[in-house]
Scaffold this active site. Structure first.
Site, PDB file in Angstrom:
ATOM      1  N   TYR A  44     124.108 166.901  58.418  1.00 54.94           N
ATOM      2  CA  TYR A  44     124.267 168.239  59.005  1.00 54.94           C
ATOM      3  C   TYR A  44     125.688 168.404  59.581  1.00 54.94           C
ATOM      4  CZ  TYR A  44     123.856 171.925  62.564  1.00 54.94           C
ATOM      5  OH  TYR A  44     124.071 173.032  63.359  1.00 54.94           O
TER       6      TYR A  44
HETATM    7  N1  LIG Z   1     120.560 175.964  68.333  1.00 52.98           N
HETATM    8  C1  LIG Z   1     121.545 175.096  68.536  1.00 52.98           C
HETATM    9  O1  LIG Z   1     121.482 174.257  69.449  1.00 52.98           O
HETATM   10  C2  LIG Z   1     122.785 175.115  67.673  1.00 52.98           C
HETATM   11  C3  LIG Z   1     123.847 174.246  68.018  1.00 52.98           C
HETATM   12  C4  LIG Z   1     124.991 174.252  67.238  1.00 52.98           C
HETATM   13  C5  LIG Z   1     125.100 175.108  66.170  1.00 52.98           C
HETATM   14  N2  LIG Z   1     124.048 175.923  65.844  1.00 52.98           N
HETATM   15  C6  LIG Z   1     124.211 176.819  64.699  1.00 52.98           C
HETATM   16  O2  LIG Z   1     123.910 178.135  65.102  1.00 52.98           O
HETATM   17  C7  LIG Z   1     123.326 178.855  64.031  1.00 52.98           C
HETATM   18  C8  LIG Z   1     121.987 179.434  64.457  1.00 52.98           C
HETATM   19  O3  LIG Z   1     121.121 178.362  64.812  1.00 52.98           O
HETATM   20  P1  LIG Z   1     119.662 178.587  65.399  1.00 52.98           P
HETATM   21  O4  LIG Z   1     119.404 177.522  66.385  1.00 52.98           O
HETATM   22  O5  LIG Z   1     119.501 180.012  65.778  1.00 52.98           O
HETATM   23  O6  LIG Z   1     118.790 178.251  64.096  1.00 52.98           O
HETATM   24  P2  LIG Z   1     117.594 179.051  63.413  1.00 52.98           P
HETATM   25  O7  LIG Z   1     117.028 178.129  62.392  1.00 52.98           O
HETATM   26  O8  LIG Z   1     116.685 179.618  64.457  1.00 52.98           O
HETATM   27  O9  LIG Z   1     118.331 180.259  62.698  1.00 52.98           O
HETATM   28  C9  LIG Z   1     118.926 180.154  61.415  1.00 52.98           C
HETATM   29  C10 LIG Z   1     118.424 181.309  60.576  1.00 52.98           C
HETATM   30  O10 LIG Z   1     119.035 181.191  59.288  1.00 52.98           O
HETATM   31  C11 LIG Z   1     118.064 181.518  58.309  1.00 52.98           C
HETATM   32  N3  LIG Z   1     118.411 180.862  57.059  1.00 52.98           N
HETATM   33  C12 LIG Z   1     118.287 179.540  56.750  1.00 52.98           C
HETATM   34  N4  LIG Z   1     118.690 179.333  55.475  1.00 52.98           N
HETATM   35  C13 LIG Z   1     119.090 180.535  54.988  1.00 52.98           C
HETATM   36  C14 LIG Z   1     119.594 180.961  53.739  1.00 52.98           C
HETATM   37  N5  LIG Z   1     119.764 180.094  52.724  1.00 52.98           N
HETATM   38  N6  LIG Z   1     119.890 182.276  53.565  1.00 52.98           N
HETATM   39  C15 LIG Z   1     119.685 183.170  54.575  1.00 52.98           C
HETATM   40  N7  LIG Z   1     119.199 182.821  55.781  1.00 52.98           N
HETATM   41  C16 LIG Z   1     118.912 181.513  55.995  1.00 52.98           C
HETATM   42  C17 LIG Z   1     116.749 180.997  58.871  1.00 52.98           C
HETATM   43  O11 LIG Z   1     115.612 181.647  58.286  1.00 52.98           O
HETATM   44  C18 LIG Z   1     116.900 181.286  60.355  1.00 52.98           C
HETATM   45  O12 LIG Z   1     116.314 182.518  60.707  1.00 52.98           O
HETATM   46  C19 LIG Z   1     123.231 177.866  62.876  1.00 52.98           C
HETATM   47  O13 LIG Z   1     124.367 178.037  62.066  1.00 52.98           O
HETATM   48  C20 LIG Z   1     123.258 176.521  63.556  1.00 52.98           C
HETATM   49  O14 LIG Z   1     123.745 175.522  62.702  1.00 52.98           O
HETATM   50  C21 LIG Z   1     122.897 175.950  66.577  1.00 52.98           C
END
Ligand SMILES: NC(=O)c1ccc[n+]([C@@H]2O[C@H](COP(=O)([O-])OP(=O)(O)OC[C@H]3O[C@@H](n4cnc5c(N)ncnc54)[C@H](O)[C@@H]3O)[C@@H](O)[C@H]2O)c1
Length: 314
Positions: free
Chosen positions: A149
């Site tokens: 990741y």
């Molecule tokens: N939550 C955290 O602690 C955290 C920390 C660092 C970075 N991030 C990044 O922040 C962003 C949001 O994370 P989150 O925690 O809200 O995750 P999440 O999984 O709740 O949200 C991601 C969304 O992307 C959608 N998705 C996945 N694959 C897809 C695709 N191929 N096409 C279209 N949509 C797709 C999913 O259905 C989901 O609704 C991500 O990029 C994640 O890597 C999150």
């Protein structure tokens, strides 16, 4: 402005959409409702957004170049949140985070370049630092991702940077440090520990629990995104967005048990592959360039989250 938000049905993306709508923007949300966790949570997030008449939902995949190109046409900004999140799942299945996070991001960058988008924000992660030795992490620290990741996010971040350098696309990356708050992903520690504490069940901690994390409240994340949009940030660089404080996972569990007034005990099991030992953000660059500083400490954020959890998830 008209903004394309990818991953807008997810945890962070749904807050992004909500905030953009509150500020008067038009939002197009692209999300494939991936079943990585309970899809009904994502549908509930969309229900909250669909009452706004400036909100449009498109169910689809960021890897679909034709669809992405069509959606990017006519938008002023792209806020790219969609990803296969989750460090541990990437250890077992590296192809999916690679394809969604890296190739999906490249698709969006291509479309943004063709359509002269004015602002492109990429959601990166503290996972790019992995085993970097010096704490707190400052942006130019050596990057030693310890999970597929983390590698996928670092590769995507590099694409985001070079589209700025090669094509003058106004891009920016924000490196989020473990995000929590209402609507948070159910696979993350704060969510799991809260559920167990509220039910008086034992809390499982991977490893000795002395690993440390910088936990960031969702409102601080969305405020950083808004600063970038409003300032038109587009220097191709990456900025840390964290609380600037760290606690051990043992301390986190104890805080949750105390706030919930629970009798839950702790059980330590084997450490999991792919987890970084420590994360801790140096946020001084974001303060200097974005005029952004974290406002929430862990105590206050946890209190708000636990109140929400009792109402909405129990
Ligand atoms: N939550 C955290 O602690 C955290 C920390 C660092 C970075 N991030 C990044 O922040 C962003 C949001 O994370 P989150 O925690 O809200 O995750 P999440 O999984 O709740 O949200 C991601 C969304 O992307 C959608 N998705 C996945 N694959 C897809 C695709 N191929 N096409 C279209 N949509 C797709 C999913 O259905 C989901 O609704 C991500 O990029 C994640 O890597 C999150």
């Amino acid at each position: 402005m008209r903004v394309l938000v990818t991953g807008g049905a997810g945890f962070i993306g749904s807050h992004t959409c909500e905030s953009l709508l509150e500020k008067g923007h038009e939002v197009v949300c692209l999300d494939n409702l991936d079943p990585y966790y309970d899809v009904s949570i994502k549908k509930r997030n969309l229900d909250l957004l669909e009452s706004h008449d400036r909100f449009e939902f498109v169910e689809g995949d960021v890897r679909n170049a034709e669809l992405v190109s069509k959606l990017v046409r006519g938008v002023d900004a792209v806020n790219h949140q969609a990803a296969q999140a989750g460090v541990r799942i990437s250890v077992e299945n590296p192809m999916k985070p690679h394809s969604v996070n890296t190739e999906g991001t490249l698709n969006l960058l291509e479309a943004a370049r063709e359509n002269n988008v004015k602002h492109f924000l990429f959601s990166s992660s503290s996972s790019v630092y992995g085993g970097a030795p010096n704490l707190p992490f400052e942006e130019n620290a050596v990057k030693i991702p310890v999970s597929p990741y983390g590698v996928s996010k670092l590769a995507a971040e590099n694409y985001v940077r070079i589209y700025n350098e090669l094509h003058e696309l106004p891009t920016v990356s924000l490196r989020y440090f473990t995000v929590y708050g209402p609507r948070m992903r159910p696979d993350l520690a704060i969510s799991i520990f809260t559920e167990r504490a509220l039910k008086g069940k034992e809390i499982e901690i991977f490893g000795d629990g002395k690993q440390t994390r910088d936990f960031t409240y969702i409102n601080d994340i969305v405020r950083a995104q808004n600063e970038c949009l409003e300032k038109g940030m587009g220097d191709g660089k990456a900025y840390n967005v964290g609380s600037g404080e760290r606690v051990t996972v043992n301390e986190l569990a104890e805080k949750i048990i105390e706030q919930v007034d629970s009798g839950s005990g702790l059980k330590h099991t084997d450490p999991r592959k792919g987890d970084a030992r420590h994360t801790w953000a140096d946020t001084s660059k974001a303060e200097e360039k974005l005029g952004w500083k974290p406002r929430y400490g862990l105590e206050e954020g946890l209190e708000k989250f636990i109140d929400w959890y009792r109402e909405e998830r129990l």
